[in-house]
Enzyme design. Structure first.
Site, PDB file in Angstrom:
ATOM      1  N   ASP A 196       0.867  -1.184   0.000  1.00  0.00           N
ATOM      2  CA  ASP A 196       0.000   0.000   0.000  1.00  0.00           C
ATOM      3  C   ASP A 196       0.901   1.231   0.000  1.00  0.00           C
ATOM      4  O   ASP A 196       1.400   1.625   1.044  1.00  0.00           O
ATOM      5  CB  ASP A 196      -0.898  -0.031   1.240  1.00  0.00           C
ATOM      6  CG  ASP A 196      -1.715   1.242   1.424  1.00  0.00           C
ATOM      7  OD1 ASP A 196      -1.818   2.030   0.471  1.00  0.00           O
ATOM      8  OD2 ASP A 196      -2.232   1.449   2.533  1.00  0.00           O
ATOM      9  N   GLU A 237      -0.306  10.600   0.059  1.00  0.00           N
ATOM     10  CA  GLU A 237      -1.692  10.114   0.115  1.00  0.00           C
ATOM     11  C   GLU A 237      -2.086   9.751   1.532  1.00  0.00           C
ATOM     12  O   GLU A 237      -3.216   9.978   1.951  1.00  0.00           O
ATOM     13  CB  GLU A 237      -1.848   8.896  -0.809  1.00  0.00           C
ATOM     14  CG  GLU A 237      -3.301   8.400  -0.970  1.00  0.00           C
ATOM     15  CD  GLU A 237      -3.762   7.429   0.113  1.00  0.00           C
ATOM     16  OE1 GLU A 237      -4.975   7.200   0.222  1.00  0.00           O
ATOM     17  OE2 GLU A 237      -2.918   6.907   0.887  1.00  0.00           O
ATOM     18  N   GLU A 238      -1.135   9.189   2.280  1.00  0.00           N
ATOM     19  CA  GLU A 238      -1.447   8.616   3.595  1.00  0.00           C
ATOM     20  C   GLU A 238      -1.827   9.659   4.643  1.00  0.00           C
ATOM     21  O   GLU A 238      -2.293   9.306   5.714  1.00  0.00           O
ATOM     22  CB  GLU A 238      -0.262   7.773   4.105  1.00  0.00           C
ATOM     23  CG  GLU A 238       0.043   6.536   3.270  1.00  0.00           C
ATOM     24  CD  GLU A 238      -1.016   5.439   3.387  1.00  0.00           C
ATOM     25  OE1 GLU A 238      -1.985   5.614   4.161  1.00  0.00           O
ATOM     26  OE2 GLU A 238      -0.887   4.415   2.695  1.00  0.00           O
ATOM     27  N   ASP A 281      -5.454   1.814  -6.056  1.00  0.00           N
ATOM     28  CA  ASP A 281      -4.978   1.745  -4.680  1.00  0.00           C
ATOM     29  C   ASP A 281      -5.275   0.333  -4.191  1.00  0.00           C
ATOM     30  O   ASP A 281      -5.639  -0.533  -4.993  1.00  0.00           O
ATOM     31  CB  ASP A 281      -5.665   2.819  -3.819  1.00  0.00           C
ATOM     32  CG  ASP A 281      -4.821   3.249  -2.609  1.00  0.00           C
ATOM     33  OD1 ASP A 281      -4.107   2.395  -2.052  1.00  0.00           O
ATOM     34  OD2 ASP A 281      -4.889   4.426  -2.215  1.00  0.00           O
ATOM     35  N   HIS A 334      -1.557  -1.876   6.385  1.00  0.00           N
ATOM     36  CA  HIS A 334      -0.811  -1.065   7.356  1.00  0.00           C
ATOM     37  C   HIS A 334      -0.076  -1.922   8.393  1.00  0.00           C
ATOM     38  O   HIS A 334       0.190  -1.454   9.504  1.00  0.00           O
ATOM     39  CB  HIS A 334      -1.700  -0.006   8.013  1.00  0.00           C
ATOM     40  CG  HIS A 334      -2.026   1.126   7.082  1.00  0.00           C
ATOM     41  ND1 HIS A 334      -2.395   2.373   7.519  1.00  0.00           N
ATOM     42  CD2 HIS A 334      -2.013   1.212   5.725  1.00  0.00           C
ATOM     43  CE1 HIS A 334      -2.606   3.163   6.467  1.00  0.00           C
ATOM     44  NE2 HIS A 334      -2.389   2.460   5.368  1.00  0.00           N
TER      45      HIS A 334
END
Length: 362
Positions: A183, A217-218, A240, A327
């Site tokens: 990711d 993005e995060e 994504d 994550h």
């Protein structure tokens, strides 16, 4: 295209190198350089911006512009406080998971290079059964082997240093790719593979193609928000990751049913332009590419939202790669899904005509 394997040894070698390189939010540029170097033979030119987003462009003079996009950053930590006895307390840079931290090795990024550390945790013998505290942001800490604050600073570590996990790429049971930062380093990889296929198959597009690897993005889709104002695209296809919801402790009534190995996931959401999404679905059906569906309530939580609501509205859609354990340091995807996301984006591009508005009123 349907039966032919897409991923080559060269592309997988790049994917591994690209995943293993740390590119935390706000510090993406070394990863972007690797990505641009790989993409260079397949594009006409590059655009970069102040904060590090990178775009490979095919047909830069074309008036009509199509974006395919992934994001380049990974979650990380910041050093937030150094105790007198040389331990480091942290805050998040993106959605870092406090529960997986204890006993993990870390790399602390300093001007002198990496300083190694560990997330320490009290031994099971010292914790009181029913009343023991779970890992939380205010009780996890990093130990770099320093005896006091002065020694920490001598090692080049200070408040604001960014911290990443060192876990590297591995393959599980021949066809599952496992790493931190899939990711969404996978997104950048997949759009680069689309560019490679267009080049190798000598496909001439009737529009400008902007292969966009956005930063930040995060922490709120910030890189996409910036770069879309620079490109001013007509269409954006974003890729994504989304959750595989078939593993334990995930409630399908709230999270839906999506799984690795069952194909790309196509989103339904207000930010997703319906005509563009239907074009993607028609393409998948015509080319016999397996796909899954997912619904999002208010926002997709991806760069799709940033593109859709920019520049007076950009026809945008989201094709997601299903992933287990998001994550964490063992994010897991299926090789077949990676190939099928690449295939679906590639085939959809060949189905977009110059000047299409995707208007509901045409």
């Amino acid at each position: 295209m349907a039966s032919k394997k897409i991923l080559t040894k060269k592309s997988l070698d790049f994917f591994e190198k690209y995943l293993n390189n740390a590119a935390p939010t706000g510090y993406e540029w070394e990863g972007q350089k690797l990505w641009m170097d790989y993409l260079k033979p397949y594009v006409d030119t590059f655009i970069t911006d102040t904060y590090g987003s990178a775009v490979g462009v095919i047909n830069p003079d074309a008036k009509y512009k199509v974006v395919i996009e992934g994001h380049s950053d990974e979650i990380s930590w910041y050093v937030n406080y150094i105790t007198d006895n040389g331990l480091l307390y942290v805050i998040r840079n993106g959605g870092s998971d406090h529960q997986i931290a204890p006993s993990k090795w870390v790399n602390i990024h300093t001007k002198k290079g990496f300083v190694k550390g560990v997330f320490g945790w009290p031994a099971i013998h010292t914790r009181k059964g029913a009343s023991e505290k779970p890992p939380k942001l205010d009780n996890i800490f990093v130990d770099i082997g320093a005896k006091d604050k002065e020694e920490v600073e001598k090692m080049g570590v200070h408040v604001g240093c960014v911290i990443t996990y060192p876990d590297e790429f591995q393959i599980l049971n021949k066809n599952k790719f496992v790493c931190r930062a899939i990711d969404n380093r996978a997104g950048g990889f997949m759009i680069a593979e689309v560019a490679r296929l267009l080049h190798e198959n000598k496909k001439k597009l009737p529009f400008g193609l902007y292969i966009t690897n956005a930063v930040q993005e995060e922490i709120g889709l910030r890189g996409a928000e910036m770069i879309t104002q620079t490109i001013k695209p007509d269409v954006a296809i974003v890729t994504d990751v989304c959750h595989d919801t078939t593993t334990p402790m995930i409630e399908k009534k709230t999270q839906g049913h999506t799984e690795i190995g069952a194909g790309p996931v196509i989103s339904y959401a207000p930010a997703v332009q319906n005509k563009l999404r239907e074009r993607i679905i028609e393409t998948a059906e015509a080319k016999k590419i397996p796909f899954q569906r997912m619904a999002a309530s208010r926002s997709t939580g991806t760069d799709t939202d940033a593109f859709a609501y920019s520049n007076g509205g950009v026809a945008s859609a989201l094709i997601s790669l299903p992933l287990r354990y998001m994550h964490t340091t063992v994010e897991t995807v299926h090789r077949d899904d990676v190939e099928n996301v690449i295939r679906l984006i590639y085939e959809t591009l060949l189905n977009i005509k110059d000047g299409e508005t995707f208007s509901y009123f045409d």
